[in-house]
Scaffold this active site. Structure first.
Site, PDB file in Angstrom:
ATOM      1  CB  SER A  94     -12.865  -1.969 -21.857  1.00  0.00           C
ATOM      2  OG  SER A  94     -13.548  -1.056 -21.026  1.00  0.00           O
ATOM      3  CG  LEU A 108     -21.283  -0.104 -22.815  1.00  0.00           C
ATOM      4  CD1 LEU A 108     -21.867   1.155 -23.445  1.00  0.00           C
ATOM      5  CD2 LEU A 108     -21.872  -1.348 -23.464  1.00  0.00           C
ATOM      6  CG  HIS A 119     -13.227  -2.135 -16.317  1.00  0.00           C
ATOM      7  ND1 HIS A 119     -14.527  -1.719 -16.326  1.00  0.00           N
ATOM      8  CD2 HIS A 119     -12.816  -2.082 -17.611  1.00  0.00           C
ATOM      9  CE1 HIS A 119     -14.905  -1.443 -17.563  1.00  0.00           C
ATOM     10  NE2 HIS A 119     -13.876  -1.654 -18.367  1.00  0.00           N
ATOM     11  CG  LEU A 121      -3.908  -2.843  -9.575  1.00  0.00           C
ATOM     12  CD1 LEU A 121      -2.949  -3.711 -10.369  1.00  0.00           C
ATOM     13  CD2 LEU A 121      -3.202  -1.534  -9.202  1.00  0.00           C
ATOM     14  CE1 TYR A 165      -4.557   2.450  -9.299  1.00  0.00           C
ATOM     15  CE2 TYR A 165      -6.257   3.111  -7.755  1.00  0.00           C
ATOM     16  CZ  TYR A 165      -5.681   2.149  -8.563  1.00  0.00           C
ATOM     17  OH  TYR A 165      -6.210   0.884  -8.630  1.00  0.00           O
TER      18      TYR A 165
HETATM   19  C1  COA Z   1      -4.193  -1.972  -3.716  1.00  0.00           C
HETATM   20  C2  COA Z   1      -3.276  -3.073  -4.229  1.00  0.00           C
HETATM   21  C3  COA Z   1      -3.478  -3.257  -5.738  1.00  0.00           C
HETATM   22  C4  COA Z   1      -1.820  -2.656  -3.951  1.00  0.00           C
HETATM   23  O1  COA Z   1      -0.930  -3.591  -4.552  1.00  0.00           O
HETATM   24  P1  COA Z   1       0.351  -4.125  -3.772  1.00  0.00           P
HETATM   25  O2  COA Z   1       1.203  -4.865  -4.703  1.00  0.00           O
HETATM   26  O3  COA Z   1      -0.089  -4.880  -2.565  1.00  0.00           O
HETATM   27  O4  COA Z   1       1.028  -2.762  -3.359  1.00  0.00           O
HETATM   28  P2  COA Z   1       2.088  -2.570  -2.191  1.00  0.00           P
HETATM   29  O5  COA Z   1       1.488  -2.917  -0.863  1.00  0.00           O
HETATM   30  O6  COA Z   1       3.337  -3.299  -2.530  1.00  0.00           O
HETATM   31  O7  COA Z   1       2.268  -1.033  -2.165  1.00  0.00           O
HETATM   32  C5  COA Z   1       3.059  -0.275  -3.035  1.00  0.00           C
HETATM   33  C6  COA Z   1       2.940   1.141  -2.564  1.00  0.00           C
HETATM   34  O8  COA Z   1       1.550   1.542  -2.570  1.00  0.00           O
HETATM   35  C7  COA Z   1       1.139   1.935  -1.259  1.00  0.00           C
HETATM   36  N1  COA Z   1      -0.190   1.436  -0.997  1.00  0.00           N
HETATM   37  C8  COA Z   1      -0.607   0.160  -1.061  1.00  0.00           C
HETATM   38  N2  COA Z   1      -1.911   0.074  -0.762  1.00  0.00           N
HETATM   39  C9  COA Z   1      -2.314   1.321  -0.488  1.00  0.00           C
HETATM   40  C10 COA Z   1      -3.549   1.884  -0.099  1.00  0.00           C
HETATM   41  N3  COA Z   1      -4.642   1.134   0.099  1.00  0.00           N
HETATM   42  N4  COA Z   1      -3.611   3.219   0.087  1.00  0.00           N
HETATM   43  C11 COA Z   1      -2.519   3.989  -0.082  1.00  0.00           C
HETATM   44  N5  COA Z   1      -1.315   3.524  -0.442  1.00  0.00           N
HETATM   45  C12 COA Z   1      -1.211   2.204  -0.640  1.00  0.00           C
HETATM   46  C13 COA Z   1       2.139   1.289  -0.326  1.00  0.00           C
HETATM   47  O9  COA Z   1       2.245   2.026   0.874  1.00  0.00           O
HETATM   48  C14 COA Z   1       3.408   1.314  -1.135  1.00  0.00           C
HETATM   49  O10 COA Z   1       3.999   2.586  -1.064  1.00  0.00           O
HETATM   50  P3  COA Z   1       5.596   2.715  -0.924  1.00  0.00           P
HETATM   51  O11 COA Z   1       6.164   2.099  -2.170  1.00  0.00           O
HETATM   52  O12 COA Z   1       5.836   4.179  -0.824  1.00  0.00           O
HETATM   53  O13 COA Z   1       5.917   1.945   0.290  1.00  0.00           O
HETATM   54  C15 COA Z   1      -3.501  -4.427  -3.490  1.00  0.00           C
HETATM   55  O14 COA Z   1      -3.370  -4.204  -2.119  1.00  0.00           O
HETATM   56  C16 COA Z   1      -4.857  -5.048  -3.772  1.00  0.00           C
HETATM   57  O15 COA Z   1      -4.990  -5.837  -4.696  1.00  0.00           O
HETATM   58  N6  COA Z   1      -5.866  -4.714  -2.966  1.00  0.00           N
HETATM   59  C17 COA Z   1      -7.209  -5.254  -3.136  1.00  0.00           C
HETATM   60  C18 COA Z   1      -7.855  -4.802  -4.431  1.00  0.00           C
HETATM   61  C19 COA Z   1      -7.885  -3.285  -4.579  1.00  0.00           C
HETATM   62  O16 COA Z   1      -8.226  -2.551  -3.653  1.00  0.00           O
HETATM   63  N7  COA Z   1      -7.557  -2.823  -5.823  1.00  0.00           N
HETATM   64  C20 COA Z   1      -7.547  -1.407  -6.146  1.00  0.00           C
HETATM   65  C21 COA Z   1      -8.870  -0.899  -6.590  1.00  0.00           C
HETATM   66  S1  COA Z   1      -9.369  -1.507  -8.165  1.00  0.00           S
END
Ligand code: COA
Length: 226
Positions: A94, A108, A119, A121, A165
């Site tokens: 948002s 908001l 918010h 992912l 990130y």
């Molecule tokens: C975090 C999340 C969005 C990552 O998405 P994903 O598609 O599974 O990502 P991938 O596992 O393919 O990782 C891609 C890269 O990010 C890194 N990565 C993934 N999760 C990570 C974590 N928790 N901490 C650090 N690095 C991470 C991977 O090592 C990978 O790095 P590389 O390309 O150098 O190998 C997913 O695991 C998820 O939905 N988790 C639960 C919800 C969440 O925590 N969301 C984020 C907060 S809002």
């Protein structure tokens, strides 16, 4: 026109219309589609959140009514990745109108703001570790460049996700003023500089003018003030 035919059991069933195989209609869903979410997607979003967050910590970034709220109010700040019609990953955002996030930012939407507040992912459990999270985020950041007035993307995350990130080009702004129970967060931002060259692309489904290709974050992205 279809007709009723008798079965040996005596029941009548609907006969399929006779259509030559060559012109049979296919009812396949698109293999892969990225589009903005709408209020009808709220339950699918929340199902992923339930597994990703609530089952882990008992909390989640957005409750079902908040998901519906944002998807009704500002669907253009959301993005969903669907595989054969099934939601596999999403972002909900948002607008926010201050430099730093505050508690009100969690609920908001400030239409005059220039910060796209991300918010949440999340990727469905069975589709994780395939790079979908970063790919969706890159598409989203590129899409934001096509929206007028958006200057940066901001988010708050738990410390363990900072490297995740950072890899996508986000910079640390510092501790976030927002806390949720005992949870504290790091605030991060990504500059949205200039508007992307708008071009149509067949894969930018339902994001007219949104470019498909997302360059990885540039090495010379300017450092944000903290
Ligand atoms: C975090 C999340 C969005 C990552 O998405 P994903 O598609 O599974 O990502 P991938 O596992 O393919 O990782 C891609 C890269 O990010 C890194 N990565 C993934 N999760 C990570 C974590 N928790 N901490 C650090 N690095 C991470 C991977 O090592 C990978 O790095 P590389 O390309 O150098 O190998 C997913 O695991 C998820 O939905 N988790 C639960 C919800 C969440 O925590 N969301 C984020 C907060 S809002």
């Amino acid at each position: 026109m279809s007709s009723l035919i008798a079965q040996p059991s005596g029941e009548a069933t609907q006969a399929l219309p006779s259509v030559s195989p060559g012109i049979q209609r296919r009812h396949t869903l698109p293999a892969s589609e990225v589009r903005p979410l709408n209020a009808q997607d709220a339950v699918s979003v929340f199902e992923i959140e339930r597994e990703a967050f609530i089952s882990v910590s008992g909390e989640c970034p957005l409750h079902l009514d908040e998901v519906r709220h944002f998807l009704t109010l500002c669907p253009e700040f959301s993005m969903g990745w669907f595989e054969e019609g099934r939601l596999v990953a999403f972002i909900i955002g948002s607008l926010w109108d201050r430099d730093r996030l505050a508690t009100e930012a969690l609920t908001l939407h400030k239409p005059r703001g220039s910060n796209a507040h991300i918010h949440v992912l999340a990727v469905h459990r069975t589709f994780r570790q395939q790079g979908k999270g970063p790919i969706l985020m890159w598409r989203y950041l590129q899409y934001l460049r096509c929206l007028p007035n958006v200057r940066r993307a901001v988010l708050m995350c738990e410390d363990f996700l900072v490297p995740f990130y950072r890899k996508m080009g986000f910079k640390v702004l510092g501790r976030c003023a927002v806390t949720v129970g005992a949870l504290t967060f790091t605030e991060m931002c990504y500059p949205i500089s200039g508007h992307a060259y708008m071009r149509r692309n067949s894969e930018a489904i339902r994001f007219p003018n949104a470019p498909l290709t997302l360059p990885p974050p540039r090495a010379n992205d300017r450092q944000m003030d903290v």
